[in-house]
Every structure is written in C-alpha cells, then in structure tokens.
Design a protein around this motif. Structure first.
Motif, PDB file in Angstrom:
ATOM      1  N   VAL A  12       0.841  -1.204   0.000  1.00 53.87           N
ATOM      2  CA  VAL A  12       0.000   0.000   0.000  1.00 53.87           C
ATOM      3  C   VAL A  12       0.864   1.237   0.000  1.00 53.87           C
ATOM      4  O   VAL A  12       0.557   2.227  -0.632  1.00 53.87           O
ATOM      5  N   SER A  13       1.911   1.170   0.785  1.00 50.88           N
ATOM      6  CA  SER A  13       2.734   2.362   0.912  1.00 50.88           C
ATOM      7  C   SER A  13       3.794   2.314  -0.164  1.00 50.88           C
ATOM      8  O   SER A  13       4.225   1.254  -0.580  1.00 50.88           O
ATOM      9  N   ASP A  14       4.228   3.472  -0.627  1.00 48.18           N
ATOM     10  CA  ASP A  14       5.307   3.462  -1.597  1.00 48.18           C
ATOM     11  C   ASP A  14       6.623   3.842  -0.922  1.00 48.18           C
ATOM     12  O   ASP A  14       7.563   4.259  -1.553  1.00 48.18           O
ATOM     13  N   GLU A  39      -1.696   1.284 -12.078  1.00 48.41           N
ATOM     14  CA  GLU A  39      -2.748   1.110 -13.084  1.00 48.41           C
ATOM     15  C   GLU A  39      -2.624  -0.285 -13.708  1.00 48.41           C
ATOM     16  O   GLU A  39      -1.542  -0.860 -13.763  1.00 48.41           O
ATOM     17  N   ARG A  92       9.843   4.217  -9.211  1.00 55.17           N
ATOM     18  CA  ARG A  92      10.644   5.438  -9.071  1.00 55.17           C
ATOM     19  C   ARG A  92      11.231   5.515  -7.667  1.00 55.17           C
ATOM     20  O   ARG A  92      12.372   5.858  -7.459  1.00 55.17           O
ATOM     21  N   ARG A  93      10.383   5.199  -6.692  1.00 56.64           N
ATOM     22  CA  ARG A  93      10.825   5.385  -5.321  1.00 56.64           C
ATOM     23  C   ARG A  93      11.915   4.391  -4.927  1.00 56.64           C
ATOM     24  O   ARG A  93      12.861   4.728  -4.221  1.00 56.64           O
ATOM     25  N   GLY A 145      15.040   5.639  -6.294  1.00 55.69           N
ATOM     26  CA  GLY A 145      15.543   6.725  -5.448  1.00 55.69           C
ATOM     27  C   GLY A 145      16.189   6.193  -4.195  1.00 55.69           C
ATOM     28  O   GLY A 145      17.258   6.653  -3.775  1.00 55.69           O
ATOM     29  N   LEU A 182      19.607   4.746  -4.997  1.00 55.97           N
ATOM     30  CA  LEU A 182      20.590   5.821  -5.193  1.00 55.97           C
ATOM     31  C   LEU A 182      21.027   6.381  -3.845  1.00 55.97           C
ATOM     32  O   LEU A 182      22.205   6.653  -3.617  1.00 55.97           O
ATOM     33  N   ASP A 183      20.070   6.543  -2.965  1.00 50.01           N
ATOM     34  CA  ASP A 183      20.365   7.085  -1.644  1.00 50.01           C
ATOM     35  C   ASP A 183      21.262   6.129  -0.850  1.00 50.01           C
ATOM     36  O   ASP A 183      22.271   6.520  -0.267  1.00 50.01           O
ATOM     37  N   ARG A 240      18.744   6.915 -12.200  1.00 51.03           N
ATOM     38  CA  ARG A 240      18.278   8.299 -12.191  1.00 51.03           C
ATOM     39  C   ARG A 240      17.138   8.488 -13.167  1.00 51.03           C
ATOM     40  O   ARG A 240      16.158   9.167 -12.870  1.00 51.03           O
ATOM     41  N   ALA A 292      14.051   7.067 -11.724  1.00 46.01           N
ATOM     42  CA  ALA A 292      13.530   7.956 -10.679  1.00 46.01           C
ATOM     43  C   ALA A 292      12.870   9.188 -11.284  1.00 46.01           C
ATOM     44  O   ALA A 292      11.972   9.770 -10.698  1.00 46.01           O
ATOM     45  N   ARG A 293      13.331   9.607 -12.470  1.00 40.98           N
ATOM     46  CA  ARG A 293      12.713  10.760 -13.121  1.00 40.98           C
ATOM     47  C   ARG A 293      11.404  10.380 -13.784  1.00 40.98           C
ATOM     48  O   ARG A 293      10.694  11.251 -14.270  1.00 40.98           O
ATOM     49  N   GLY A 294      11.104   9.108 -13.851  1.00 40.91           N
ATOM     50  CA  GLY A 294       9.803   8.680 -14.361  1.00 40.91           C
ATOM     51  C   GLY A 294       9.831   8.131 -15.768  1.00 40.91           C
ATOM     52  O   GLY A 294       8.795   8.024 -16.409  1.00 40.91           O
ATOM     53  N   TYR A 295      10.997   7.764 -16.267  1.00 39.79           N
ATOM     54  CA  TYR A 295      11.074   7.219 -17.617  1.00 39.79           C
ATOM     55  C   TYR A 295      10.825   5.714 -17.619  1.00 39.79           C
ATOM     56  O   TYR A 295      11.202   5.016 -16.673  1.00 39.79           O
TER      57      TYR A 295
END
Lengths: 220, 378
Positions: free
Chosen positions: A86-88, A110, A130-131, A134, A137-138, A169, A172-175
């Motif tokens: 449920v959580s991202d 979706e 994406r998350r 991220g 990367l972190d 990256r 994470a930018r949504g590509y």
C-alpha cells in the motif's frame, strides 16, 4: 515459462477487495491460478501450483509476505515474487526485496502497468518503481562520514557503476525502460540487465544503509 | 537420602558439609559428570568462583579485625559453605537449577506472598519483631562496654532487617500498584488521543467524501490529502501538526510543494528525494522554481500525474519535474511570459544555476533544474 503462454499468477493478500480488484484488472492478460488470504494457506498452495509469479502483499499478519517468500523459495526457487505494497515507502519493501522479491509495485498501480510488471517479473527481470530507484541511489551514495565505521566496501557488490546510476536516475525521473534505452542509445535488453544487476547488488550488498533499514524494523 | 541428611544437618553442622561435598563430587543419577568437573572445565565458572572466594575472604578478615566473637572453626566452615553453594549454583545441571529456582520462589512466596495467609503474616511479623527487639537491645547495651562499635553496627543491621521484613511486602505491592495504575492511565490517554485524531481527520474526510461522491477529482484529492496526513501522523505522532509552520530542510520543503499542488489542482505529484540539505537562499530559489514547474505541469499538461525527482549530491542539487502530457514548444514561449522565463529560467540563473526544458507532444515535458553547491559540509 513458455514464451507463447501467458504467465500464471498467484495472488496473496489478506484483503478480499484488493484480490477481487487485482483479478479484474489482470483478467484477459495473465492467468490467475489461485489466491490466498493467509500465510500458511499461501505457502501450501503456491508450492502445489507452482505459478510463474506470485503477487505478494507485504503487510500481512503472521509474519507477512516475508514468511511466504522464505518458505516458498526454499522449495520452489523458480517461483518469482513481485511485492505489492500500500505504501510506496521503500523501507517497507526493502526487506522483501532483499529476501528475494524481483521488485515491487504499489497498490495504486494502473492495470496495464501491473501487467507489464508481471510480464517483466515472469521473464526474470527486475521491477523498479521510481521510489525504489531513489532509495537505491540514496543507499549506495558515497558519504564518507557515514561509512567510517561500516565494513569495507566490496566494489563488486557495494558500489554502482556509473551506467547503473544513470539508469536509476532516469527511472527515478519517471522514464520507462523503453524511454531510457532511447535516451542512452542502448537496447531495452541492456537496460533490463543493468536493472537486474542493481537488484542483485541490492539483495547481496552489506552496505550499512541497507542492513540498517531492515534491522531497525526487526525484519532481518 | 536428602531428607536423612537434612535431619542430620539439624543436629550436626557436619552433615551440611558432607551433603555439600557429596553434591559437588558425585555425578547425579543419569548424568555423566559431577558438578565439580563441570565447574573446573568452565573458565567463566572458575573466574566467578575465584571472585566469590576473594569476597568471602575479605569479609572474613573484616569480621576478624572487628573482633566479632564467632569461633574460628564456625567462621571457616560458613565460608566454605558459601563457596560450595556458589559452585552448586554455577555448575548445577538444568534439572537441578529448575528445582532450585522453584524452591527459591516458594521461599519468596512465603515471605512476600501476594495472597498472604495468616501463617505467613504471623511468621513475618514474628521475624520482624524479633529482629527489631534484638537490634534495640544490642544498641541499648552500648554504654559501658568495650568495642561498642560492633554492637551499634549489629544493632543497626538487625533493626533495618526487621523493618525490612515487616514492611517490604507492603512497600513492594504499593510500588507495583502504582506502576500498574500509571500504565493503565497512559493507555487510556493513548486511546483518547487516537480517538480524537481519528475524529478530527478521518471522520471529517469521510463525511466530505460522501458529500462529494459525484466528483471523482475531489474524492481523489481528499483521499490523498487524508492519506498524507495519516502517514505523517503515524510516522511521528508527537510532532504532528507542528511542522507545517516552518520546514527547515530541502526535502520537507519539496514535500510541502508536493502537497500544495496536489491539494489545489487534484493531480498526483509524486516526489522522490535522494539526500537532503539545510535550506539557504539559493535552495529557496530552487524550490520556488520547482514549485512553478510543478504548477505548470499540473495546470497545462493534461495528465493526472507529475513526477518530481530531487537529488542532492556533494557538488550540486538537481531537480527534475516531468509529466507525460501534451507538451509545448519552449522556444515559442514569449520572453516576457512570467511563468516559465521569469519564475524558472531567470530565477535559476540569478542563483548560478541552470534550467533546461525539454518538451514534445509524444514524450511530454521535463524541466531540469541544476544548482551547484558551495562546499557544504554534507
């Protein structure tokens, strides 16, 4: 998995509504061959039916998704897991990914995206949101002051290549993978192999940030 | 056998010694090793035994120098018994340990018993009174005697012991009741807080959603707002509601932008943030530019989702705001249009950064903001 066949999918979630919703979204694209709402039944049925992909709810009572994953992987190493949360927040799923899941998606995903994620998982590729990108990367960022008391880094497992960082990256930018392949002028298959390599590092690395997430939440 | 020895021990102190020695030297029925061999083979046990021996010896010497009139033999005998007891305690097998601890809890029950029978009460009161009388009598004999110190000491000890035996159960029970009550009160408090919060937030939102049931955009907006609210409350209930006034780091400010745009335009803004940094003037400018880009995407792109990616590296901060909407032609935007040129490009340039806009009808729009960092510590 036979290439011509649709992947077989098993659903594990303790909410009947979510299972019904997933079934409705997946019907016509993949074969849902079973579902379970609790840990013990899930383990038994997955071992018996041996699906290509298990869609696994991370937050379940009695040890949750992690228990199912560990028990099944011992007997059926070929069954692939896609975590559903449920959580991202990546820290919720990092333990499941480290235990062997091929990636994770949020419940708000979706339909078509979910089908794509399942197909990708069935083919043995990694599914990064994406998350999660991220988070990786972190976690793999080089911050000398934090690592001073951590064990020495193994460059094979504990560091990302510049190319892998580029790919992460862009995720994470949504590509999408296809967009990334276009941007970097490489094949989609190459993008997939970069992501799989990152997944492997994510699972095997002993980086302080990764082990710390899991132990802080008593998940290791 | 044990019963016999106990009876013997009542008459002859020798019996105790014999029992202890046998206990230590002989293996128990069904066990391969005796306590002695187990203790000798365990380094830690040996160390403990050694430490206790030293302690006992010190105590003995202290007694002797103080001139306490116990006969030498009894004293040494008591010391040896102490050592043997420690040895038994360390080296005993698990079965034995269990029965020993059972015995000690039984004894403890007799003394501190929660459901005091009249016998326990009588016994305790008796002991307490005997000790107190003994203590007072010892202390009252101080005058006119040699070595009065030992009587004062002994008397005080006996007095304290007596008071302790008398009042310990009552004291312990009061203490337990107090902590139980405190815990119960804390739980009730937690429940009240929880109920208040659920009422203030979730209930209100649910009733709003019911009223707006025919407006999907409004329902989504309310649901997302509530979700964000609950999540931050779950993550940090104490600080909830306090952080909205001022956000001091880059990531908090970006999240504020995210929720502001979401609430006002009913689109979902998903921010992924890597790293963090304390705010300064140029970062504030970056955040303002990011907000403008996100607003533009929410207003004009036509999609319901905006992806924001922020990465803090040691030498620069990058922000990407991307949508997969209709796109526009950046070169066709008039230079005096405040939205893009002034709020994004010019603002970034004033602070030594850059803004790049790529847009096409097929792939949507992406605004890339780069800001070099002065050599910060992190």
């Amino acid at each position: 998995m036979n290439v011509n066949q649709r992947p077989t999918v098993f659903l594990v979630d303790d909410h009947a509504l979510i299972r019904a919703g997933l079934r409705a979204e997946l019907s016509g694209h993949v074969d849902v061959i079973g579902e379970a709402d609790e840990v013990a039944a899930a383990i038994e049925m997955i071992i018996e039916r041996s699906p290509d992909v298990v869609l696994l709810d991370v937050h379940m009572p009695e040890g949750g998704g992690l228990a199912v994953l560990r028990a099944v992987t011992k007997v059926r190493p070929n069954v692939k897991f896609l975590a559903l949360s449920v959580s991202d927040a990546a820290e919720d799923v990092i333990a499941v990914v480290r235990a062997g899941a091929r990636g994770y998606v949020t419940k708000s995903i979706e339909g078509p995206e979910l089908v794509e994620a399942i197909t990708r998982t069935a083919a043995g590729d990694a599914v990064f949101s994406r998350r999660l990108a991220g988070f990786v990367l972190d976690a793999f960022a080089n911050r000398p002051q934090e690592n001073s008391f951590a064990p020495a880094l193994d460059p094979e497992l504990d560091q990302l290549t510049p190319r892998e960082i580029e790919v992460l990256r862009l995720i994470a930018r949504g590509y999408s993978y296809r967009d990334i392949a276009g941007q970097l002028e490489i094949a989609v298959k190459t993008v997939e192999s970069h992501v799989s390599a990152v997944l492997r590092k994510l699972q095997l690395s002993n980086r302080y940030q990764l082990t710390n997430w899991a132990t802080e939440r008593h998940l290791l | 056998m044990r019963i016999f020895t106990v009876i013997l021990a009542l008459f002859f102190a020798l019996g105790v010694a014999a029992y202890m020695t046998l206990w230590i030297l002989l293996p128990r029925q069904g066990e391969a090793t005796s306590i002695l061999t187990r203790t000798v083979n365990d380094r830690r046990d040996k160390e403990i035994l050694f430490a206790v021996a030293i302690a006992v010896l010190t105590l003995l010497i202290a007694f002797i120098t103080m001139g306490v009139g116990l006969p030498g033999v009894t004293l040494w005998f008591l010391a040896l018994c102490c050592l043997a007891a420690v040895m038994v305690w360390r080296g005993a097998s698990n079965d034995e340990k269990e029965s020993l601890s059972q015995l000690s809890t039984d004894l403890a029950k007799l003394r501190i018993g929660r459901n005091d029978g009249w016998r326990a009460v009588a016994l305790r009161t008796g002991f307490g009174i005997v000790f107190i009388i003994w203590g007072i009598s010892l202390m009252s004999r101080v005058s006119g005697e040699n070595g009065a110190a030992k009587f004062v000491l002994g008397g005080a000890c006996a007095l304290v012991l007596g008071l302790f035996v008398l009042f310990a159960p009552w004291w312990i029970r009061t203490f337990q009741d107090l902590s139980t009550e405190r815990r119960a009160r804390m739980r009730a408090q937690d429940r009240a807080d929880m109920a208040a919060h659920v009422h203030d937030s979730v209930m209100q939102t649910l009733s709003l959603i019911q009223r707006a049931a025919d407006d999907p955009q409004e329902v989504t907006r309310l649901a997302r707002q509530q979700e964000r609210d609950l999540r931050s409350w779950l993550a940090n209930p104490e600080k909830f509601g306090a952080q909205s006034t001022s956000s001091r780091t880059l990531s908090q400010s970006i999240l504020d932008v995210e929720s502001e745009v979401e609430d006002n335009y009913g689109v979902s803004v998903d921010a992924v943030i890597v790293g963090d940094a304390p705010l300064d003037d140029s970062l504030l400018a970056l955040i303002a530019a990011c907000r403008e880009a996100t607003l533009n995407a929410a207003k004009w792109s036509g999609t319901r989702e905006v992806a924001v990616f922020v990465e803090v590296e040691h030498d620069k901060v990058s922000v990407f705001v991307r949508d997969t909407g209709c796109g526009f032609d950046p070169t066709a935007v008039a230079a005096d249009r405040q939205g893009v040129t002034g709020s994004i490009i010019e603002r970034m340039r004033r602070h030594g950064g850059t803004a790049t806009i790529t847009s096409s009808p097929e792939t949507g729009t992406e605004v890339e903001l780069q800001l070099p960092r002065a050599s910060h510590s992190s």
